[in-house]
Scaffold this motif. Structure first.
Motif, short mmCIF file in Angstrom:
data_model
loop_
_atom_site.label_atom_id
_atom_site.label_comp_id
_atom_site.label_asym_id
_atom_site.label_seq_id
_atom_site.Cartn_x
_atom_site.Cartn_y
_atom_site.Cartn_z
N VAL A 87 61.97 13.61 58.11
CA VAL A 87 62.56 13.28 59.13
C VAL A 87 62.10 13.61 60.30
O VAL A 87 61.18 14.49 60.31
CB VAL A 87 64.05 14.31 58.71
CG1 VAL A 87 64.90 13.85 57.70
CG2 VAL A 87 63.47 15.87 58.73
N SER A 95 70.56 16.12 60.36
CA SER A 95 69.42 15.18 59.85
C SER A 95 68.75 15.89 58.96
O SER A 95 68.57 15.22 57.61
CB SER A 95 68.42 14.41 60.84
OG SER A 95 69.22 13.88 61.90
N SER A 96 68.69 17.27 59.13
CA SER A 96 67.84 17.90 57.90
C SER A 96 68.76 18.43 56.99
O SER A 96 68.74 18.72 55.73
CB SER A 96 66.87 18.98 58.66
OG SER A 96 67.61 19.68 59.48
N GLN A 100 68.88 19.12 52.91
CA GLN A 100 68.87 20.22 52.10
C GLN A 100 70.03 20.65 51.28
O GLN A 100 69.88 21.58 50.17
CB GLN A 100 68.54 21.23 53.25
CG GLN A 100 67.32 21.18 53.77
CD GLN A 100 66.99 21.95 55.16
OE1 GLN A 100 67.78 21.94 56.08
NE2 GLN A 100 65.99 22.84 55.12
N ALA A 106 63.48 18.69 53.20
CA ALA A 106 63.33 17.83 54.51
C ALA A 106 61.91 18.14 55.13
O ALA A 106 61.57 19.42 55.41
CB ALA A 106 64.40 18.35 55.50
N PRO A 108 59.99 17.58 58.28
CA PRO A 108 59.70 17.32 59.61
C PRO A 108 58.30 16.51 59.93
O PRO A 108 57.38 17.21 59.68
CB PRO A 108 59.98 18.57 60.22
CG PRO A 108 60.30 19.53 59.31
CD PRO A 108 59.56 19.11 58.08
N ILE A 328 64.04 20.95 64.64
CA ILE A 328 65.04 21.62 63.46
C ILE A 328 64.14 22.62 62.80
O ILE A 328 64.76 23.48 62.34
CB ILE A 328 65.11 20.32 62.61
CG1 ILE A 328 63.78 19.94 62.22
CG2 ILE A 328 66.06 19.38 63.05
CD1 ILE A 328 63.96 18.67 61.05
N TYR A 329 62.63 22.91 62.82
CA TYR A 329 62.03 23.81 62.07
C TYR A 329 62.12 25.27 62.85
O TYR A 329 61.82 26.30 62.50
CB TYR A 329 60.69 23.53 61.90
CG TYR A 329 59.91 23.01 63.03
CD1 TYR A 329 59.27 23.74 63.91
CD2 TYR A 329 59.87 21.60 63.21
CE1 TYR A 329 58.61 23.27 65.24
CE2 TYR A 329 59.00 20.99 64.22
CZ TYR A 329 58.31 22.13 65.23
OH TYR A 329 57.56 21.56 66.31
N PHE A 334 67.42 25.76 58.95
CA PHE A 334 66.39 24.80 58.47
C PHE A 334 65.66 25.73 57.35
O PHE A 334 65.56 25.01 55.98
CB PHE A 334 65.41 24.57 59.58
CG PHE A 334 64.31 23.47 58.86
CD1 PHE A 334 64.52 22.40 58.57
CD2 PHE A 334 63.08 24.18 58.48
CE1 PHE A 334 63.44 21.41 57.88
CE2 PHE A 334 62.02 23.42 58.03
CZ PHE A 334 62.25 21.99 57.55
#
Length: 393
Positions: A87, A95-96, A100, A106, A108, A328-329, A334
């Motif tokens: 992703v 999206s993630s 999960q 996911a 990144p 996202i991370y 996440f």
């Protein structure tokens, strides 16, 4: 009179959501029919047919949200524990999380610094024997490089699942996304290009995938089941008749609204590009129809506090402004479940463009682009004044 005063006087951007008597008639139609869920009425089924036709897809399945649309799309192709999904790291957290929540990891990857879409070379480098899907997110309605992604998908034997939450009505080289892709997931949340407050849809080109998705979105039950067969595991992702009736009216005006935004973005983008220190999102001529879910721009060098101040100032002048998505991370969510074994710093080092964009990007809601050309000039004047005051001075 100063620029800000003039611009504020002329602004009055269109409201969102937009509706008229079409939605009122549709809701009454749903109210007066024999049932209010998809197996007792006609609105969901009719909306699915109309949405699929508009997007050039064989089938569409209406669901409860865009997040559920992603989760269902991934589950249909076998994403689960032990698998990975690539992703872009610059996207909304759904999206993630859709990956999960299925127990998959996911992965990144970086994005292009101009389009903000997935970097195909970074995606290619992230493919492993565990990769079950590659999920491009078509940021702000601008389709990612579908030519390169199709080649990567074929070379790696890994299917694409399109996060098209921003991309209702988008076309690549004149072809609707639903006609090009195996599976695409859409969102009808309140701010989206068409909305019923919440809702989502998945389009399919493969009939077996659609039939599997239908079972899984309805607790595993076939549409004519009267004896509780539950042929496979699933959940209740069914859309209700009232939401579908509203979405039918919304879909009917989507094309006209896209036409307006397609006319306004070149105007606003050109004006933004003329402001010192401001870089609007780039384009790709192969994306021949861009619905423009957002008007996005970067201000390189801006600090976190300055960006918040710019957004607050823009809002105070009637412009619907937001800070861009957090990488996202760099969210707690996440790392809560099915987290990768790679640590945050290592992921961040692999995503230099995301690190920059997530810190210096600002976006304006698409209702901005439903305004007049005069309003585009007023918006740009306000952005120029605010950036100069907050960042430059």
């Amino acid at each position: 009179m100063d620029v800000i005063s003039i611009s504020r006087r002329n602004l009055e951007l269109p409201n969102w959501p937009q509706y008229d008597d079409s939605e009122k008639v549709a809701l009454l139609r749903a109210l007066e029919q024999s049932g209010w869920w998809r197996f007792g009425g006609q609105e969901v089924s009719e909306f699915e047919k109309e949405f699929a036709e508009y997007h050039g897809a064989r089938n569409a399945l209406a669901v409860t949200s865009g997040t559920h649309a992603l989760e269902l799309a991934l589950q249909v192709i076998g994403v689960g524990p032990g698998s990975e999904v690539i992703v872009p790291a610059f996207t909304f957290i759904s999206s993630s999380q859709a990956v999960q929540r299925l127990g998959a990891v996911a992965v990144p990857v970086d994005v292009d610094p101009d389009t903000y879409n997935i970097d195909v070379r970074a995606a290619e480098a992230a493919v492993t024997e565990k990769t079950r899907a590659i999920m491009p997110v078509h940021m702000a309605g601008l389709l990612a490089d579908l030519d390169a992604l199709a080649k990567l998908s074929a070379d790696a034997s890994v299917p694409l699942v399109h996060d098209a939450a921003h991309a209702q009505g988008a076309e690549w080289r004149g072809t609707p996304l639903g006609e090009l892709s195996t599976i695409a997931a859409y969102s009808f949340q309140n701010g989206k290009l068409m909305t019923a407050g919440e809702g989502g849809a998945v389009t399919f080109s493969d009939s077996h995938e659609y039939e599997t998705a239908f079972l899984r979105h309805s607790c595993g039950r076939p549409p004519t089941d009267r004896v509780y067969q539950h042929k496979m595991s699933g959940s209740n992702f069914r859309m209700n008749e009232f939401s579908a009736s509203v979405l039918r009216a919304q879909l009917a005006r989507l094309g006209g609204q896209i036409d307006v935004r397609e006319q306004r973005w070149p105007v606003l983008s050109g004006l933004l590009a003329g402001i010192p220190g401001v870089l609007p999102q780039g384009t790709d001529d192969r994306c021949t129809r861009n619905p423009h879910y957002m008007a996005m721009f970067r201000v390189p060098g801006i600090t976190v506090e300055q960006r918040r101040q710019v957004v607050d100032e823009l809002i105070s002048h009637g412009i619907p402004a937001f800070v861009a998505f957090r990488a996202i991370y760099r969210t707690d969510a996440f790392w809560e479940m099915a987290a990768p074994t790679t640590d945050l710093d290592t992921i961040a080092a692999r995503c230099p463009n995301v690190e920059a964009i997530t810190g210096d990007c600002i976006w304006l809601h698409h209702r901005t682009l439903l305004g007049t050309e005069e309003q585009m000039t007023a918006v740009a004047e306000i952005v120029a004044d605010v950036v100069a005051k907050v960042v430059v001075s």
